[in-house]
Design a protein around this motif. Structure first.
Motif, mmCIF file in Angstrom:
data_model
loop_
_atom_site.group_PDB
_atom_site.id
_atom_site.type_symbol
_atom_site.label_atom_id
_atom_site.label_comp_id
_atom_site.label_asym_id
_atom_site.label_seq_id
_atom_site.Cartn_x
_atom_site.Cartn_y
_atom_site.Cartn_z
ATOM 1 N N THR A 1 0.824 -1.210 0.000
ATOM 2 C CA THR A 1 0.000 0.000 0.000
ATOM 3 C C THR A 1 0.852 1.252 0.000
ATOM 4 N N PHE A 2 1.899 1.248 0.834
ATOM 5 C CA PHE A 2 2.794 2.407 0.932
ATOM 6 C C PHE A 2 3.963 2.328 -0.039
ATOM 7 N N GLU A 3 4.123 1.182 -0.696
ATOM 8 C CA GLU A 3 5.203 0.957 -1.664
ATOM 9 C C GLU A 3 6.571 1.195 -1.043
ATOM 10 N N GLY A 4 6.824 0.504 0.048
ATOM 11 C CA GLY A 4 8.121 0.615 0.694
ATOM 12 C C GLY A 4 8.160 -0.129 2.010
ATOM 13 N N VAL A 5 9.365 -0.247 2.552
ATOM 14 C CA VAL A 5 9.554 -0.862 3.865
ATOM 15 C C VAL A 5 9.368 0.220 4.921
ATOM 16 N N VAL A 6 8.461 -0.010 5.881
ATOM 17 C CA VAL A 6 8.185 0.981 6.923
ATOM 18 C C VAL A 6 9.313 0.953 7.954
ATOM 19 N N LEU A 7 10.006 2.083 8.100
ATOM 20 C CA LEU A 7 11.130 2.170 9.032
ATOM 21 C C LEU A 7 10.752 2.865 10.337
ATOM 22 N N ALA A 8 9.828 3.825 10.269
ATOM 23 C CA ALA A 8 9.441 4.582 11.465
ATOM 24 C C ALA A 8 8.062 5.182 11.237
ATOM 25 N N LEU B 1 5.011 8.445 7.970
ATOM 26 C CA LEU B 1 5.789 7.210 7.837
ATOM 27 C C LEU B 1 7.099 7.486 7.109
ATOM 28 N N LEU B 2 8.145 6.837 7.570
ATOM 29 C CA LEU B 2 9.430 6.851 6.873
ATOM 30 C C LEU B 2 9.570 5.526 6.147
ATOM 31 N N LEU B 3 9.722 5.596 4.823
ATOM 32 C CA LEU B 3 9.740 4.393 3.994
ATOM 33 C C LEU B 3 11.085 4.234 3.293
ATOM 34 N N PHE B 4 11.424 2.993 2.998
ATOM 35 C CA PHE B 4 12.649 2.673 2.267
ATOM 36 C C PHE B 4 12.280 1.792 1.090
ATOM 37 N N ASN B 5 12.544 2.297 -0.109
ATOM 38 C CA ASN B 5 12.228 1.528 -1.310
ATOM 39 C C ASN B 5 13.293 1.802 -2.376
ATOM 40 N N PRO B 6 14.424 1.094 -2.302
ATOM 41 C CA PRO B 6 15.510 1.328 -3.274
ATOM 42 C C PRO B 6 15.147 0.815 -4.665
ATOM 43 N N LYS B 7 15.374 1.663 -5.656
ATOM 44 C CA LYS B 7 15.110 1.313 -7.048
ATOM 45 C C LYS B 7 16.439 1.159 -7.791
ATOM 46 N N PRO B 8 16.440 0.440 -8.925
ATOM 47 C CA PRO B 8 17.674 0.313 -9.712
ATOM 48 C C PRO B 8 18.275 1.661 -10.057
ATOM 49 N N LYS C 1 21.198 -2.593 -8.044
ATOM 50 C CA LYS C 1 20.852 -3.286 -9.283
ATOM 51 C C LYS C 1 19.426 -3.825 -9.200
ATOM 52 N N SER C 2 19.087 -4.414 -8.049
ATOM 53 C CA SER C 2 17.736 -4.933 -7.845
ATOM 54 C C SER C 2 17.453 -5.034 -6.353
ATOM 55 N N PHE C 3 16.163 -5.125 -6.002
ATOM 56 C CA PHE C 3 15.741 -5.218 -4.610
ATOM 57 C C PHE C 3 14.652 -6.270 -4.499
ATOM 58 N N ASP C 4 14.917 -7.320 -3.710
ATOM 59 C CA ASP C 4 13.938 -8.380 -3.473
ATOM 60 C C ASP C 4 13.057 -7.957 -2.302
ATOM 61 N N GLU C 5 11.798 -7.645 -2.570
ATOM 62 C CA GLU C 5 10.899 -7.106 -1.556
ATOM 63 C C GLU C 5 10.503 -8.136 -0.503
ATOM 64 N N GLU C 6 10.544 -9.421 -0.853
ATOM 65 C CA GLU C 6 10.113 -10.453 0.088
ATOM 66 C C GLU C 6 11.157 -10.706 1.170
ATOM 67 N N ILE C 7 12.409 -10.844 0.763
ATOM 68 C CA ILE C 7 13.463 -11.129 1.743
ATOM 69 C C ILE C 7 14.310 -9.892 2.051
ATOM 70 N N LEU C 8 13.926 -8.733 1.472
ATOM 71 C CA LEU C 8 14.613 -7.456 1.719
ATOM 72 C C LEU C 8 16.106 -7.554 1.399
ATOM 73 N N HIS C 9 16.401 -8.117 0.234
ATOM 74 C CA HIS C 9 17.785 -8.330 -0.187
ATOM 75 C C HIS C 9 18.110 -7.425 -1.373
ATOM 76 N N ILE C 10 19.268 -6.739 -1.290
ATOM 77 C CA ILE C 10 19.692 -5.818 -2.349
ATOM 78 C C ILE C 10 20.872 -6.415 -3.111
#
Length: 236
Positions: A41-48, A76-83, A152-161
């Motif tokens: 919904t927020f398109e990112g990992v909720v950090l705070a 909300l503070l979100l983290f969503n790294p893109k390529p 290069k890429s971000f795996d949203e399920e396991i939060l791996h970059i």
């Protein structure tokens, strides 16, 4: 660091009637369950989060167990790294084939050997593995280094970059900040040299056409000479 953003969200938190007397704590508990997970919904990992309850009134929901909903606003503070974004992480492991780091204390990052530019050479110093720049000897990457790299890429399920250190503005963040003029000037020189080579060097197809034209002219000249010689012989 890129990939971080703030947003304001209008939320409704549904609470059990048994938590009516301590609704504030229950709301914080529900919001805490969102932390360090990717939210579509927020398109990112909720950090705070920073909640603001709009009203003391709550709406009771009909059903077997009458939950009640509390409306609130939250920053909300979100983290969503893109390529191609530049992020930073702490190096936790180094091998001859890879560099491993942790970003923001929760997301793992991996840079494979083919994504580490050739300027960096793997060495073992005092029993510890490091990457040292061939051009700038003081530019080193070791365990504990704050590493600046490109996503290069971000795996949203396991939060791996998956990251890259190919670009010149990547590497040890501390060294890059201290030597900004030096590495940026070197990068600019390399780009100018490449562009210059591209301008002076003709494409292969153009070179072939030029060679064909030269051969054609030479052949025409030989034919004309042969005809002239033959004509002289006939006249004589």
């Amino acid at each position: 660091m890129e990939g971080l953003k703030e947003c304001e969200a209008n939320l409704v938190v549904y609470l059990h009637p048994s938590k009516a007397k301590c609704a504030g704590d229950a709301i914080l508990s529900e919001l805490s369950s969102l932390l360090f997970t990717y939210n579509e919904t927020f398109e990112g990992v909720v950090l705070a989060y920073d909640p603001n309850i709009c009203s003391n009134l709550a709406k009771i929901l009909p059903g077997i167990q009458p939950y009640f909903g509390v409306k609130l606003k939250a920053r909300l503070l979100l983290f969503n790294p893109k390529p191609d974004m530049v992020v930073e992480g702490e190096v936790v492991k180094i091998t001859p084939q890879s560099i491993h780091a942790v970003v923001l204390g929760f997301s793992s990052a991996f840079i494979a050997d083919e994504d580490i530019r050739h300027d960096f050479k793997h060495k073992i110093k005092r029993g510890k593995e490091v990457y040292v720049s061939r051009t700038h000897k003081k530019h080193k990457i070791k365990v504990g280094t704050t590493l600046r790299f490109i996503v290069k890429s971000f795996d949203e399920e396991i939060l791996h970059i998956s990251g890259s250190l190919v670009a010149d503005h990547t590497g040890c963040a501390r060294w890059l900040d201290k030597n900004l003029d030096e590495w940026s000037q070197a990068d600019s020189t390399i780009k100018k040299r490449k562009s210059g080579e591209g301008e002076h060097e003709k494409p292969r197809s153009d070179r072939l056409m030029v060679q064909r034209e030269i051969l054609s002219l030479e052949n025409d000249g030989q034919v004309k000479k042969a005809k002239k010689k033959k004509k002289n012989i006939v006249e004589s």
